[in-house]
Design a protein around this motif. Structure first.
Motif, PDB file in Angstrom:
ATOM      1  N   GLU A   1       0.819  -1.094  -0.045  1.00 38.25           N
ATOM      2  CA  GLU A   1       0.037   0.202  -0.247  1.00 38.25           C
ATOM      3  C   GLU A   1       0.897   1.148   0.032  1.00 38.25           C
ATOM      4  OE1 GLU A   1      -3.404   2.056   2.666  1.00 38.25           O
ATOM      5  OE2 GLU A   1      -2.454   0.327   3.369  1.00 38.25           O
ATOM      6  N   LYS A   2       0.441   2.413  -0.535  1.00 41.28           N
ATOM      7  CA  LYS A   2       1.252   3.434  -0.545  1.00 41.28           C
ATOM      8  C   LYS A   2       0.273   4.720  -0.435  1.00 41.28           C
ATOM      9  CE  LYS A   2       3.754   6.610  -3.831  1.00 41.28           C
ATOM     10  NZ  LYS A   2       2.431   7.761  -4.212  1.00 41.28           N
ATOM     11  N   THR A   3       0.436   5.506   0.484  1.00 48.44           N
ATOM     12  CA  THR A   3      -0.326   6.697   0.924  1.00 48.44           C
ATOM     13  C   THR A   3       0.300   7.944   0.935  1.00 48.44           C
ATOM     14  OG1 THR A   3       0.130   6.795   3.413  1.00 48.44           O
ATOM     15  CG2 THR A   3      -1.816   5.023   2.431  1.00 48.44           C
ATOM     16  N   GLY A   4      -0.301   8.885   1.219  1.00 50.17           N
ATOM     17  CA  GLY A   4       0.658  10.093   1.058  1.00 50.17           C
ATOM     18  C   GLY A   4       1.580  10.088   2.122  1.00 50.17           C
ATOM     19  N   LYS A   5       1.685   9.576   3.088  1.00 51.94           N
ATOM     20  CA  LYS A   5       2.633   9.681   4.424  1.00 51.94           C
ATOM     21  C   LYS A   5       3.466   8.476   4.334  1.00 51.94           C
ATOM     22  CE  LYS A   5      -0.194  12.738   7.226  1.00 51.94           C
ATOM     23  NZ  LYS A   5      -0.854  13.084   8.600  1.00 51.94           N
TER      24      LYS A   5
ATOM     25  N   VAL B   1       4.622   4.262   2.846  1.00 52.88           N
ATOM     26  CA  VAL B   1       4.683   3.181   2.035  1.00 52.88           C
ATOM     27  C   VAL B   1       4.620   1.836   2.616  1.00 52.88           C
ATOM     28  CG1 VAL B   1       5.791   2.045   0.133  1.00 52.88           C
ATOM     29  CG2 VAL B   1       5.637   4.589   0.129  1.00 52.88           C
ATOM     30  N   LYS B   2       3.767   0.985   2.563  1.00 56.63           N
ATOM     31  CA  LYS B   2       3.801  -0.429   3.292  1.00 56.63           C
ATOM     32  C   LYS B   2       4.241  -1.489   2.309  1.00 56.63           C
ATOM     33  CE  LYS B   2      -0.074   1.058   6.438  1.00 56.63           C
ATOM     34  NZ  LYS B   2      -1.604   0.712   6.698  1.00 56.63           N
TER      35      LYS B   2
ATOM     36  N   SER C   1       6.645  -0.748   7.143  1.00 57.31           N
ATOM     37  CA  SER C   1       6.258   0.682   6.557  1.00 57.31           C
ATOM     38  C   SER C   1       7.382   1.704   6.637  1.00 57.31           C
ATOM     39  CB  SER C   1       5.240   1.509   7.194  1.00 57.31           C
ATOM     40  OG  SER C   1       5.489   1.641   8.684  1.00 57.31           O
TER      41      SER C   1
ATOM     42  N   LYS D   1       8.285   6.035   6.019  1.00 59.20           N
ATOM     43  CA  LYS D   1       7.721   7.276   5.728  1.00 59.20           C
ATOM     44  C   LYS D   1       8.266   7.806   4.232  1.00 59.20           C
ATOM     45  CE  LYS D   1       7.644   9.085  10.482  1.00 59.20           C
ATOM     46  NZ  LYS D   1       8.093  10.058  11.470  1.00 59.20           N
ATOM     47  N   THR D   2       7.117   8.305   3.493  1.00 58.28           N
ATOM     48  CA  THR D   2       7.408   8.665   2.095  1.00 58.28           C
ATOM     49  C   THR D   2       8.420  10.132   2.132  1.00 58.28           C
ATOM     50  OG1 THR D   2       5.384  10.317   2.332  1.00 58.28           O
ATOM     51  CG2 THR D   2       5.054   8.069   1.152  1.00 58.28           C
TER      52      THR D   2
END
Length: 209
Positions: free
Chosen positions: A37-41, A43-44, A57, A59-60
């Motif tokens: 998964e990748k979010t704005g904050k 990356v898992k 995880s 942090k981006t």
């Protein structure tokens, strides 16, 4: 027989490596992973050879780029010079439109996003001794923009020779990929019973953090 066995082993290794995503961090480390998964904050991800293992995880903000197993490269917005080199220092001069006075300034600023720049200014001129302001500037660009020139406005609060003021800048900013930074702006300064206009030119350097 040995030749066929070697080819099979090479094919297996190639498929194993090609079937991984690659995360490159800003401190030049490379992680071979399977991104979940990748979010704005954050990356898992999981380790590719430990599919039943825990989801990890990162942090981006620590990531330089992601190379997916299908060949797609995500630069995470780091091609934007305002994200790639967020911290800057500069010096400059401001001309009062209504008089012949000149103000000499120095600035520290930091882009908390490619659009929002927080800054602190101090300065002095030949008539008085002290000028101070702090606030934010809003730059018109996107997270993934590669533009070196962007327009900006903002609002700053300051203190000048015993008088408080609100400063509204309107200008353009230039950032080169090498780190060279320059801006030109017109500033409206609103005091309690008057307002003044200055034209300011700055030049400086930006840094990675």
């Amino acid at each position: 027989m040995k030749r066929y066995l070697a080819l099979i082993i090479l094919a297996f290794v190639f498929n194993y490596v090609a079937g991984q995503d690659k995360i490159e961090t800003k401190d030049n480390k490379q992680l071979n992973v399977k991104i979940v998964e990748k979010t704005g904050k954050v990356v898992k991800y999981k380790m590719p050879d430990y599919s039943d293992g825990p989801v990890l995880s990162i942090k981006t903000s620590r990531i330089s780029k992601i190379e997916y197993m299908n060949g797609v490269v995500d630069l995470m917005g780091n091609q934007n010079p305002r994200k790639n080199k967020p911290f800057g220092i500069s010096i400059g001069g401001a001309k009062w439109v209504s008089s012949s006075g000149l103000m000499f300034t120095s600035t520290m600023d930091y882009f908390i996003t490619p659009q929002i720049d927080m800054e602190i200014n101090i300065g002095a001129d030949s008539y008085q001794l002290f000028y101070f302001s702090a606030g934010t500037r809003l730059h018109i660009n996107s997270n993934y923009s590669e533009k070196r020139i962007t327009p900006f406005t903002g609002v700053l609060f300051g203190y000048e020779y015993g008088k408080e003021f609100i400063q509204i800048p309107l200008g353009i900013n230039y950032i080169h990929t090498s780190g060279i930074n320059a801006s030109l702006s017109i500033n409206e300064m609103f005091f309690s019973n008057e307002y003044q206009t200055t034209i300011e030119l700055r030049g400086g350097w930006r840094f990675k953090l």
